[in-house]
Design a protein around this motif. Structure first.
Motif, PDB file in Angstrom:
ATOM      1  N   SER A 223       0.830  -1.217   0.000  1.00 44.45           N
ATOM      2  CA  SER A 223       0.000   0.000   0.000  1.00 44.45           C
ATOM      3  C   SER A 223       0.860   1.261   0.000  1.00 44.45           C
ATOM      4  O   SER A 223       0.821   2.062   0.941  1.00 44.45           O
ATOM      5  CB  SER A 223      -0.933   0.013   1.216  1.00 44.45           C
ATOM      6  N   PRO A 224       1.660   1.463  -1.059  1.00 43.38           N
ATOM      7  CA  PRO A 224       2.553   2.628  -1.094  1.00 43.38           C
ATOM      8  C   PRO A 224       1.780   3.933  -1.151  1.00 43.38           C
ATOM      9  O   PRO A 224       0.615   3.980  -1.553  1.00 43.38           O
ATOM     10  CB  PRO A 224       3.353   2.403  -2.379  1.00 43.38           C
ATOM     11  N   ASP A 225       2.463   5.009  -0.757  1.00 44.68           N
ATOM     12  CA  ASP A 225       1.854   6.335  -0.820  1.00 44.68           C
ATOM     13  C   ASP A 225       1.869   6.888  -2.230  1.00 44.68           C
ATOM     14  O   ASP A 225       1.067   7.772  -2.568  1.00 44.68           O
ATOM     15  CB  ASP A 225       2.608   7.288   0.113  1.00 44.68           C
ATOM     16  N   LEU A 226       2.780   6.406  -3.064  1.00 48.82           N
ATOM     17  CA  LEU A 226       2.883   6.861  -4.456  1.00 48.82           C
ATOM     18  C   LEU A 226       3.574   5.794  -5.275  1.00 48.82           C
ATOM     19  O   LEU A 226       4.447   5.079  -4.774  1.00 48.82           O
ATOM     20  CB  LEU A 226       3.651   8.184  -4.542  1.00 48.82           C
ATOM     21  N   LEU A 227       3.192   5.691  -6.535  1.00 48.80           N
ATOM     22  CA  LEU A 227       3.777   4.718  -7.459  1.00 48.80           C
ATOM     23  C   LEU A 227       4.440   5.444  -8.620  1.00 48.80           C
ATOM     24  O   LEU A 227       3.794   6.224  -9.322  1.00 48.80           O
ATOM     25  CB  LEU A 227       2.685   3.785  -7.992  1.00 48.80           C
ATOM     26  N   LEU A 228       5.748   5.212  -8.799  1.00 45.56           N
ATOM     27  CA  LEU A 228       6.471   5.645  -9.998  1.00 45.56           C
ATOM     28  C   LEU A 228       6.425   4.484 -10.968  1.00 45.56           C
ATOM     29  O   LEU A 228       6.988   3.420 -10.690  1.00 45.56           O
ATOM     30  CB  LEU A 228       7.921   6.008  -9.660  1.00 45.56           C
ATOM     31  N   LEU A 229       5.788   4.660 -12.112  1.00 47.55           N
ATOM     32  CA  LEU A 229       5.454   3.537 -12.981  1.00 47.55           C
ATOM     33  C   LEU A 229       5.975   3.722 -14.396  1.00 47.55           C
ATOM     34  O   LEU A 229       5.535   4.619 -15.120  1.00 47.55           O
ATOM     35  CB  LEU A 229       3.927   3.367 -13.001  1.00 47.55           C
ATOM     36  N   ASP A 230       6.893   2.856 -14.798  1.00 48.34           N
ATOM     37  CA  ASP A 230       7.402   2.866 -16.168  1.00 48.34           C
ATOM     38  C   ASP A 230       6.340   2.296 -17.107  1.00 48.34           C
ATOM     39  O   ASP A 230       5.651   1.323 -16.764  1.00 48.34           O
ATOM     40  CB  ASP A 230       8.686   2.039 -16.240  1.00 48.34           C
ATOM     41  N   VAL A 231       6.194   2.877 -18.281  1.00 46.11           N
ATOM     42  CA  VAL A 231       5.200   2.392 -19.242  1.00 46.11           C
ATOM     43  C   VAL A 231       5.618   1.061 -19.841  1.00 46.11           C
ATOM     44  O   VAL A 231       4.825   0.118 -19.938  1.00 46.11           O
ATOM     45  CB  VAL A 231       4.968   3.439 -20.359  1.00 46.11           C
TER      46      VAL A 231
END
Length: 237
Positions: free
Chosen positions: A51-59
């Motif tokens: 349950s992270p506070d934010l997700l950095l997501l590569d396409v």
């Protein structure tokens, strides 16, 4: 910066280990906790477990690409998501935002900028009102759909689509939410141009282009400029 007694967790979903390590290093230096996932399925599993506070997501993720990960994360809830991609086109940015991304960063990027964008998205997400802002906004003949990122001028029941850039759409939407209030350049800069170190005068250029497109569609005096103060959205006289 996150509070020391409640460190913010950022999940980095990136299939290139070196990029993931660099991002983790910069984020941890600023006080964030990090976790990493190297394919789409792992990203979904980590998101569910941590349950992270934010997700950095590569396409471009193996097994399950970033678009599918984003769609599933949105079905689960409202975790802030910043997309990472090599494609620098407004159409791609708009597609990401339509699917539910909170921001969009183009590779190659400065890791320090990524940290700044993470902080900005977290500030916005934590300050969101209970009622969602998504929906239709209208001011005079101008109408925008915040969910589909579409803007148009509607007269006598017929709509003319406005071909706006992402920044122009953000500016128009921000002004339309409080059309009678004057918004300073700094406010518009922070709300609509979160891409990094940008001068306040850059807002003038974007507003000028937005105004020209509205004038071409038959809408005058929008947005209105208050010299030395900022901008306000006014219906044509």
């Amino acid at each position: 910066m996150p509070l020391p007694d409640s460190p913010t967790l950022v999940l980095i979903a990136e299939d290139e280990p070196q990029i993931a390590r660099i991002l983790a290093g910069y984020l941890e230096r600023d006080g964030y906790r990090t976790a990493s996932a190297f394919d789409g399925r792992q990203a979904l599993a980590q998101h569910l477990a941590l349950s992270p506070d934010l997700l950095l997501l590569d396409v471009q993720m193996p097994l399950c690409d970033g678009w599918e990960v984003l769609a599933q994360v949105r079905r689960r809830g409202d975790t802030p998501v910043i997309m990472l991609t090599a494609r620098d086109q407004d159409a791609d940015k708009l597609a990401a935002l339509r699917v539910g991304a909170d921001d969009y960063i183009v590779k190659p990027f400065n890791p320090a900028e990524v940290v700044a964008r993470v902080a900005a998205v977290l500030r916005r997400s934590r300050g969101r009102p209970a009622a969602p802002v998504a929906g239709i906004l209208r001011c005079g003949a101008v109408e925008i759909d915040q969910e589909s990122y579409a803007a148009s001028v509607v007269r006598h029941g017929a709509g003319t689509a406005l071909n706006l850039t992402l920044t122009e759409f953000r500016l128009l939407a921000h002004l339309m939410r409080t059309p009678r209030r004057v918004c300073s350049r700094l406010e518009l800069l922070e709300a609509c141009l979160p891409e990094g170190n940008t001068l306040e005068r850059t807002v003038d250029s974007h507003v000028s282009k937005l105004r020209k497109k509205l004038e071409e569609a038959g809408v005058a005096n929008m947005p209105a400029s208050l010299r030395g103060v900022g901008y306000r959205l006014e219906s044509e006289s």
